[in-house]
Design an enzyme around this catalytic site. Sequence first.
Site, PDB file in Angstrom:
ATOM      1  CB  CYS A 154      -0.952   0.007   1.191  1.00  0.00           C
ATOM      2  SG  CYS A 154      -0.131  -0.093   2.787  1.00  0.00           S
ATOM      3  CG  ASN A 155       2.706   2.689   3.021  1.00  0.00           C
ATOM      4  OD1 ASN A 155       1.751   3.424   2.827  1.00  0.00           O
ATOM      5  ND2 ASN A 155       2.945   2.126   4.193  1.00  0.00           N
ATOM      6  CB  SER A 190       7.758   1.927   7.532  1.00  0.00           C
ATOM      7  OG  SER A 190       8.336   0.684   7.201  1.00  0.00           O
ATOM      8  CG  ASP A 246       4.486  -1.262   9.253  1.00  0.00           C
ATOM      9  OD1 ASP A 246       4.550  -2.441   9.616  1.00  0.00           O
ATOM     10  OD2 ASP A 246       3.588  -0.820   8.517  1.00  0.00           O
ATOM     11  CD  GLU A 251       1.664  -5.248   8.854  1.00  0.00           C
ATOM     12  OE1 GLU A 251       1.362  -4.987   7.675  1.00  0.00           O
ATOM     13  OE2 GLU A 251       0.862  -5.184   9.793  1.00  0.00           O
ATOM     14  N   GLY A 261     -13.342  -7.271   3.557  1.00  0.00           N
ATOM     15  CA  GLY A 261     -12.023  -7.685   3.073  1.00  0.00           C
ATOM     16  C   GLY A 261     -11.221  -8.308   4.196  1.00  0.00           C
ATOM     17  CB  THR A 262     -10.962 -11.433   5.630  1.00  0.00           C
ATOM     18  OG1 THR A 262     -11.361 -12.270   4.529  1.00  0.00           O
ATOM     19  CG2 THR A 262     -12.194 -10.926   6.339  1.00  0.00           C
ATOM     20  N   GLY A 305      -6.812  -6.709   6.456  1.00  0.00           N
ATOM     21  CA  GLY A 305      -8.100  -6.951   7.108  1.00  0.00           C
ATOM     22  C   GLY A 305      -7.956  -7.787   8.363  1.00  0.00           C
TER      23      GLY A 305
END
Length: 417
Positions: free
Chosen positions: A57-58, A112, A117, A119, A192-193, A197
């Site tokens: 997303c980034n 990040s 972050d 992830e 949305g999972t 999500g």
Amino acid sequence: MAAAAAKHHTFYAIGISYRKADAEMRGAFSLSPDAIDSLLVQAKAEGIPSLAVISTCNRTELYGFAQHPFQLIKLLCEHSNGTVEQFEKIAYVHKNEKANNHLFSVGTGLDSQILGDFEIIGQLKLAFKKSKSYQLINPYMERLINAVIQASKRIKTETDLSSGATSVSFASVQYILQNFEKNSSQRITLFGTGKIGRNTCENLIKHTENKEITLINRTKNKAELIAGKFDLVVKDYAQLEEQIAQSDILIVATGAQNPTVSKDLIFTNRPLLILDLSIPKNVNENVRELENVKLIHLDELSRITNRTLENRVHFIPQAEVIINDIHNEFKLWQESRRFAPTMSALKNKLALLKEAEIKGNRTKITDFNQEQADLIADKIIQKIAGHFANHLRDEEENMEEAIELLNKVFKLEQVVF
């Protein structure tokens, strides 16, 4: 020919990120899993020796070897909805050492959108693993990503840079906590999972006392797996419109390439907060036309600061010391790797000269001692090779010229790693 061409490949990191690209532009350059597969297949066909691709997303970035960065830029634009002209306005191209530095900064959470972050390191691991399945990771990039992983682990265990919960999913929960009374009960729908999500769901359960959470996913069984873990309600995708009408908060994290929620799905006059955690945007901007709807995108969520994130800034110097430590080890390996083929070829050449001299003198010298001759000659070869190795290490900026000179003087075979 292939070996000669490979000599001119350079390591690049090219891409776009939240720093200069807004959510709409990041969406244009985002790559679906299928698009990444197609990109890697094309890269291999075009002779790119090593390449890894990440799209979150980034950021969307390509790390790889090419004769010119435009080879990588072209691949990105052909497999996304972005153009070369757009790329030139908002993108970055890092080369060699700067590319290495960038990967370390990204992989350790220093670059990040929400500092610390972690992830992203998991996403990088998956990206390199996928490329390796296509045989598109060379020893250099494999060693580099392992060094970045090592740095990430040490920073996580030796500093408080990653203390507290993080990520966009956590920021969304923080926003809810800051804008609603803690003990109030809002009806929340999570649409949305996927990974974001799931993380959002866990953070909602962990940091709020709200139990009125409903999950909806296009593939219902995925939602049911998560719901079972937290004892939540699951609704069919066909019930989305009905569920939105009953909700106070709608969190959208579908990962679709086009908007999945628009004002046509909203038939309620009650106040509705919509949090869009997706890139590309999954909520159409036309929902803002409805007076009862407030839309917040992840870029706004990422700007939310709290004491935990502010405290993290103090641990950046500690993280940088760890990065420098591991990066220096990688540089030493990199330097030895640059002249290792030449040193190997030099030793082979000297060994051939030794064999020729011994063969020529074996019958000429009375009581010739083969064992002693081999021992003395091998020691001389080791000393000569050691002197040349030290010289190459000292050359640094002119190492390529020194290697070329050695190749010419000793007529060594060109070997490229």
